[in-house]
Design an enzyme around this catalytic site. Structure first.
Site, PDB file in Angstrom:
ATOM      1  N   SER A   1     -41.748  19.224  75.998  1.00 28.82           N
ATOM      2  CA  SER A   1     -42.100  20.466  75.296  1.00 28.82           C
ATOM      3  C   SER A   1     -43.237  21.114  76.082  1.00 28.82           C
ATOM      4  O   SER A   1     -43.917  20.425  76.865  1.00 28.82           O
ATOM      5  CB  SER A   1     -42.590  20.125  73.879  1.00 28.82           C
ATOM      6  OG  SER A   1     -43.221  21.224  73.267  1.00 28.82           O
TER       7      SER A   1
ATOM      8  N   TYR B   1     -47.821  15.238  67.865  1.00 27.83           N
ATOM      9  CA  TYR B   1     -46.584  15.700  68.531  1.00 27.83           C
ATOM     10  C   TYR B   1     -46.875  15.984  70.002  1.00 27.83           C
ATOM     11  O   TYR B   1     -46.103  15.578  70.889  1.00 27.83           O
ATOM     12  CB  TYR B   1     -46.088  16.969  67.824  1.00 27.83           C
ATOM     13  CG  TYR B   1     -44.846  17.585  68.431  1.00 27.83           C
ATOM     14  CD1 TYR B   1     -43.578  17.072  68.149  1.00 27.83           C
ATOM     15  CD2 TYR B   1     -44.931  18.697  69.267  1.00 27.83           C
ATOM     16  CE1 TYR B   1     -42.436  17.647  68.691  1.00 27.83           C
ATOM     17  CE2 TYR B   1     -43.799  19.279  69.815  1.00 27.83           C
ATOM     18  CZ  TYR B   1     -42.548  18.750  69.516  1.00 27.83           C
ATOM     19  OH  TYR B   1     -41.419  19.331  70.071  1.00 27.83           O
TER      20      TYR B   1
HETATM   21  P1  NAD Z   1     -33.481  19.927  65.529  1.00 27.75           P
HETATM   22  O1  NAD Z   1     -34.280  19.405  64.390  1.00 27.75           O
HETATM   23  O2  NAD Z   1     -32.581  21.093  65.329  1.00 27.75           O
HETATM   24  O3  NAD Z   1     -32.624  18.741  66.197  1.00 27.75           O
HETATM   25  C1  NAD Z   1     -33.165  17.466  66.396  1.00 27.75           C
HETATM   26  C2  NAD Z   1     -32.065  16.445  66.234  1.00 27.75           C
HETATM   27  O4  NAD Z   1     -32.606  15.130  66.437  1.00 27.75           O
HETATM   28  C3  NAD Z   1     -31.465  16.464  64.819  1.00 27.75           C
HETATM   29  O5  NAD Z   1     -30.054  16.556  64.890  1.00 27.75           O
HETATM   30  C4  NAD Z   1     -31.926  15.146  64.216  1.00 27.75           C
HETATM   31  O6  NAD Z   1     -31.004  14.624  63.264  1.00 27.75           O
HETATM   32  C5  NAD Z   1     -32.050  14.266  65.451  1.00 27.75           C
HETATM   33  N1  NAD Z   1     -32.902  13.117  65.215  1.00 27.75           N
HETATM   34  C6  NAD Z   1     -34.106  13.082  64.574  1.00 27.75           C
HETATM   35  N2  NAD Z   1     -34.566  11.820  64.517  1.00 27.75           N
HETATM   36  C7  NAD Z   1     -33.634  11.051  65.130  1.00 27.75           C
HETATM   37  C8  NAD Z   1     -33.538   9.658  65.376  1.00 27.75           C
HETATM   38  N3  NAD Z   1     -34.495   8.797  64.958  1.00 27.75           N
HETATM   39  N4  NAD Z   1     -32.466   9.193  66.043  1.00 27.75           N
HETATM   40  C9  NAD Z   1     -31.489  10.037  66.450  1.00 27.75           C
HETATM   41  N5  NAD Z   1     -31.513  11.367  66.225  1.00 27.75           N
HETATM   42  C10 NAD Z   1     -32.578  11.849  65.571  1.00 27.75           C
HETATM   43  O7  NAD Z   1     -34.545  20.250  66.656  1.00 27.75           O
HETATM   44  P2  NAD Z   1     -34.431  20.921  68.092  1.00 27.75           P
HETATM   45  O8  NAD Z   1     -35.309  22.090  68.061  1.00 27.75           O
HETATM   46  O9  NAD Z   1     -33.036  21.036  68.562  1.00 27.75           O
HETATM   47  O10 NAD Z   1     -35.202  19.775  68.906  1.00 27.75           O
HETATM   48  C11 NAD Z   1     -34.615  19.012  69.938  1.00 27.75           C
HETATM   49  C12 NAD Z   1     -35.711  18.498  70.831  1.00 27.75           C
HETATM   50  O11 NAD Z   1     -36.396  19.604  71.415  1.00 27.75           O
HETATM   51  C13 NAD Z   1     -36.782  17.670  70.138  1.00 27.75           C
HETATM   52  O12 NAD Z   1     -37.159  16.582  70.967  1.00 27.75           O
HETATM   53  C14 NAD Z   1     -37.930  18.641  69.980  1.00 27.75           C
HETATM   54  O13 NAD Z   1     -39.177  17.982  69.904  1.00 27.75           O
HETATM   55  C15 NAD Z   1     -37.775  19.445  71.244  1.00 27.75           C
HETATM   56  N6  NAD Z   1     -38.394  20.759  71.247  1.00 27.75           N
HETATM   57  C16 NAD Z   1     -38.026  21.705  70.333  1.00 27.75           C
HETATM   58  C17 NAD Z   1     -38.624  22.965  70.380  1.00 27.75           C
HETATM   59  C18 NAD Z   1     -38.273  24.059  69.403  1.00 27.75           C
HETATM   60  O14 NAD Z   1     -39.018  25.046  69.311  1.00 27.75           O
HETATM   61  N7  NAD Z   1     -37.190  23.972  68.671  1.00 27.75           N
HETATM   62  C19 NAD Z   1     -39.591  23.243  71.359  1.00 27.75           C
HETATM   63  C20 NAD Z   1     -39.931  22.251  72.284  1.00 27.75           C
HETATM   64  C21 NAD Z   1     -39.323  21.018  72.221  1.00 27.75           C
END
Ligand code: NAD
Length: 261
Positions: A144, A157
């Site tokens: 991130s 985080y």
């Molecule tokens: P999201 O919540 O839409 O998707 C995350 C997925 O991870 C979900 O389907 C959830 O069920 C799954 N998950 C959670 N815990 C889990 C576990 N213990 N085992 C297996 N699966 C698990 O979020 P997103 O925005 O698509 O995030 C994806 C990644 O991107 C994450 O690592 C998040 O930290 C990172 N990220 C997101 C953003 C943002 O703004 N959305 C920005 C930077 C980084």
């Protein structure tokens, strides 16, 4: 000779939603066979249905990435299904309610580190073993912008995402001579459920978030997927150990005050 994508296998964790779903769809439409994994079985099956409806090839395997035995089984079942593992996108992650560092709890710390750090480490541990056995592979981890710079009220985080970069860079160096590349993507704010959960009840927050991105908008999951596909593929053959911002210029600026129009 390069293998075509139709003989290549990609694994995506967190594939039930957001960035993981978009990347799984992108791998599938590029011809990869895709192993979809998530803790959320129902939404994971929905991603599978989307891929199959588009003519792609995939399988869903439920797994909690914070559990050693489940991750080991995930990699074993992936290889049993498709015979090899060329690319892995370790993307499953969680973000818990925002608070200042001193107001955090041990339970929240352990939960975030368990999924975001231990989960990525466990996935790499078993993926690298398979990639060593088959002669190479490529891994991309989701960090991130919070892994590159401070994230006020998201200290735990932010620490977890800095740790993802430590794991990624170390693995990149350790396995570079074994034909295994390891990179990370560092998204800024991306329009997924994770973002919507954090912003739903605060329109002022949405405006501030948009303004923090020099490009004038937040990103899409498809834009992160495109970066992951590039890092995973042969055209990135000389690229390993990088942390690629996909951030609309957010980390390029000196401060995050909204620019005057
Ligand atoms: P999201 O919540 O839409 O998707 C995350 C997925 O991870 C979900 O389907 C959830 O069920 C799954 N998950 C959670 N815990 C889990 C576990 N213990 N085992 C297996 N699966 C698990 O979020 P997103 O925005 O698509 O995030 C994806 C990644 O991107 C994450 O690592 C998040 O930290 C990172 N990220 C997101 C953003 C943002 O703004 N959305 C920005 C930077 C980084």
């Amino acid at each position: 000779m390069h293998e075509t994508n139709t003989s290549r296998v990609a694994l995506v964790t967190g594939a039930a939603n957001g960035i993981g779903r978009a990347t799984a769809l992108a791998f599938a439409s590029s011809g990869y066979k895709v192993v979809l994994s998530d803790i959320d079985g129902q939404a994971g099956e929905a991603t599978l249905a989307l891929i199959e409806a588009a003519g792609g090839q995939a399988v869903f395997i439920r797994c909690d990435v914070s559990c050693d035995a489940e991750v080991r089984r995930l990699i074993e079942q992936s290889v049993a299904t498709y015979g090899r593992l060329d690319c892995a996108f370790n993307n499953a992650g969680i973000e818990i309610e925002k608070c200042k560092l001193a107001d955090g709890s041990e339970a929240v710390f352990d939960a975030i580190m368990g999924v975001n750090v231990k989960g990525v480490w466990l996935c790499m541990k078993y993926q690298i073993a398979q990639m060593l056995a088959q002669g190479g592979g490529s891994i991309v981890n989701t960090a991130s912008v919070a892994g590159l710079i401070a994230a006020p009220k998201q200290g735990i985080y932010s620490a977890s995402k800095h740790a993802v970069l430590g794991l990624s860079k170390t693995a990149a160096v350790e396995y570079a001579r074994k034909n295994i590349r390891v990179n990370a993507v560092c998204p800024a704010v991306i329009d997924t459920d994770m973002y919507r959960r954090a912003s739903a009840d605060d329109p002022r927050h949405v405006a501030q978030v948009v303004a923090a991105h020099p490009i004038g908008r937040i990103g899409t999951a498809e834009e992160v997927a495109a970066a992951v596909l590039y890092l995973s593929g042969a055209t990135a053959g000389f690229t390993t150990g990088i942390a690629l911002p996909v951030d609309g210029g957010l980390t390029a600026q000196y401060d995050f005050q909204p620019l005057e129009k």
